[in-house]
Design an enzyme around this catalytic site. Structure first.
Site, short mmCIF file in Angstrom:
data_model
loop_
_atom_site.label_atom_id
_atom_site.label_comp_id
_atom_site.label_asym_id
_atom_site.label_seq_id
_atom_site.Cartn_x
_atom_site.Cartn_y
_atom_site.Cartn_z
N GLY A 100 79.01 -2.07 -106.41
CA GLY A 100 79.23 -0.83 -106.60
C GLY A 100 80.78 -0.56 -106.04
O GLY A 100 81.41 0.45 -107.05
N ASP A 115 78.88 1.43 -92.14
CA ASP A 115 77.77 1.05 -93.30
C ASP A 115 77.48 -0.33 -92.86
O ASP A 115 77.15 -1.31 -93.75
CB ASP A 115 78.59 0.87 -94.66
CG ASP A 115 77.93 0.72 -95.85
OD1 ASP A 115 76.77 0.88 -95.78
OD2 ASP A 115 78.34 0.10 -96.77
#
Length: 584
Positions: A77, A191
């Protein structure tokens, strides 16, 4: 952005058509000029007139006169990752280019420059090394170490969702060490997830390498969303990141590692949903199911550690990655070695271990071999395998000393060929038969050993040259093995010296099928982990692997990759076992 052809008018590097001066698109193939060429003499342009940025860089594109794009490794993404060649240092690198909608954001570009300075100043052997950062008008890219290996997510899939606890301990210990060092320097990942952990094959095993430090920070306070990438991140997002992303600190990484540990142990993340909002709210408000719901054999102290790491209150989590690691070591009942990448000579191991009862265990050195009919490459750590199967006499001693008696419904078949609990005269040195997988495991534990994994058994039989039979490619003869009902039953162990494997191990073909540790799963055998595979995921009615063929079988059953499986309580006149042990 590329090295142009030395012509008055540039040419398209995709189709070689001449390009008009100032052309934004190639008249031949229609691709944007900026995708693959930089004119010899740049013509100043207003920012609003810049060429449209490319969706993909073509093979052969040269960035900064140094990095030549070779192929696409993956796309997510946030960007595309390319394999590239660093012409200055003659090495393969990975080049991550952020998508155009990100590289055009002024705030992201500012943060990119700031994070670049931080990441280039720090290195750790469990973190993917960042070599360079590229910033062009329409492109932001990170040049980093190329890792030719799977992600931790892909590795988890090879284990069918449940990695053995000892392997989890090794992976997570390295990851925690790296994160402890990063946190000490004030670097927070933001993340952490299995997709951002790559596995590199090294001399001492699979080495985790964390990637994408700082990427999440680039996106804070922006309107950027990409459903696939964001959904993946949401599964590992701490409650405080949901409520206020700028409040995330090292304890948010600890939460994400708790989610990762939960998944490595169970095959599931704590909260399941395809809806972003539902996932985020679950992290904030819902209690996770205990991991033992999915994996009943998880140690209680490991489950407690996972749930503590998933505490909603950051103060209730392990205070640091160092504390996390210490508790992990305790939970798994051993001290995970704190080691840097292996260097220097391997410790010397005895080629043969001889025991007081005459048993010999032969060293199978560490290294790769070709496994299965498709010869997939599998790497095993060093181990010892008994030169011959367990005999009736050896098993009789175990029964006499321990009083072992099975109680399962098939117990009436236990040692059915014995007479009144005694070994028939003349069969003392024959391989024991009529023993279940549970019986074999009980003996192995009493002897301080274990059953071999299926991969260990096959390597011991096949060697590293991919032979069809333990002795080579020649079809079996009377001097190689007991098969085809030629003798009407078992024969003494070690009788067929011409049937020895490359390591000098005997009776790996014929006489009796041999129980292995693994549950039987043909897909796992064909496409399981590439290092130390061991299928410990049992079904409700598990079937376990047996290898080697028996005195009753034909030639095909004697092949080094022939396999069968039975439920663990089965006891057959042609089923026995041998023992293995680790080298360290």
């Amino acid at each position: 952005m590329g090295d142009p052809p030395m012509e008055d008018n540039p040419t398209c590097q995709a189709c070689r058509a001449l390009l008009p001066v100032g052309a934004r698109f190639c008249p031949g193939c229609g691709l944007g000029v900026a995708t693959h060429v930089e004119p010899r003499h740049k013509v100043p342009e207003a920012a609003s007139e810049r060429p449209l940025p490319p969706m993909r860089l073509l093979p052969g594109t040269v960035l900064s006169s140094v990095y030549t794009i070779e192929s696409v490794l993956g796309e997510g993404g946030m960007g595309v990752v390319y394999r590239a060649h660093d012409r200055a240092r003659d090495r393969v690198v990975a080049l991550k280019c952020l998508h155009a909608n990100l590289s055009g954001d002024v705030e992201i570009r500012r943060r990119f420059a700031r994070e670049a300075k931080v990441l280039r100043s720090w290195s750790h052997h469990n973190v993917v090394t960042v070599y360079d950062f590229l910033s062009h008008d329409y492109l932001l890219a990170i040049v980093m170490e190329f890792i030719d290996g799977p992600t931790l997510t892909q590795h988890l899939g090879k284990w069918r969702g449940k990695i053995p606890f000892d392997e989890i301990a090794g992976f997570l210990a390295d990851i925690l060490d790296a994160m402890q060092e990063g946190h000490r320097l004030g670097i927070v990942h933001r993340d952490l997830k299995p997709d951002n952990i790559l596995l590199k094959t090294g001399p001492s095993g699979l080495q985790p390498k964390i990637v994408d430090f700082g990427i999440a920070k680039l996106l804070e306070c922006t309107t950027y969303t990409v459903s696939g990438a964001f959904l993946g991140t949401c599964r590992y997002m701490s409650p405080e990141q949901v409520k206020n992303p700028q409040a995330a600190d090292h304890r948010s990484d600890i939460y994400s590692l708790g989610v990762t540990l939960y998944q490595l142990c169970t095959g599931f993340t704590p909260f399941q949903s395809d809806n972003h909002f539902a996932l985020m709210m679950a992290h904030v408000t819902e209690a996770p199911k205990p991991p033992s719901v999915h994996r009943p054999d998880i140690p209680a102290s490991l489950e407690r550690l996972i749930l503590d790491a998933l505490a909603k209150d950051p103060a209730a989590r392990p205070s640091s990655c160092a504390e996390f690691r210490e508790r992990l070591d305790v939970a798994l009942g051993k001290e995970t070695p704190r080691v840097a990448p292996a260097s220097g000579p391997e410790p010397q191991l005895d080629p043969v271990i001889r025991e007081s009862d005459g048993t010999e265990a032969v060293l199978i050195p560490a290294g790769p071999f070709a496994m299965g009919p498709k010869r997939r490459v599998v790497h095993l750590d060093a181990f010892y395998l008994d030169r011959m199967p367990v005999t009736n006499a050896q098993f009789h001693k175990f029964v006499s000393v321990t009083g072992y008696r099975p109680t399962d419904p098939n117990a009436h078949r236990f040692l059915a060929h014995w007479q009144g609990g005694q070994v028939p005269s003349g069969l003392e040195n024959h391989p024991v038969a009529n023993v279940s997988r549970w019986d074999a495991a009980a003996y192995s534990a009493w002897a301080g050993k274990r059953l071999p994994t299926e991969a260990e058994w096959e390597k011991a039989a096949r060697g590293t040259d991919g032979r069809r039979f333990p002795w080579g490619r020649a079809e079996p003869g009377l001097s190689n093995a007991n098969f085809g009902k030629k003798y009407g039953g078992t024969t003494p162990v070690g009788q067929f010296q011409d049937g020895a494997s490359p390591y000098g191990i005997l009776d790996l073909a014929g006489n009796t099928w041999e129980w292995c540790e693994d549950a039987d799963d043909p897909e796992f055998y064909a496409d399981g982990p590439s290092r130390n595979p061991r299928n410990t995921r049992w079904a409700d009615r598990p079937v376990f692997v047996m290898r080697g063929g028996s005195w009753m079988d034909g030639v095909r059953a004697l092949r080094t990759y022939a396999r069968t499986g039975f439920e663990p309580h089965f006891r057959m006149a042609w089923g026995g076992f041998r023992c293995a042990r680790g080298a360290f």
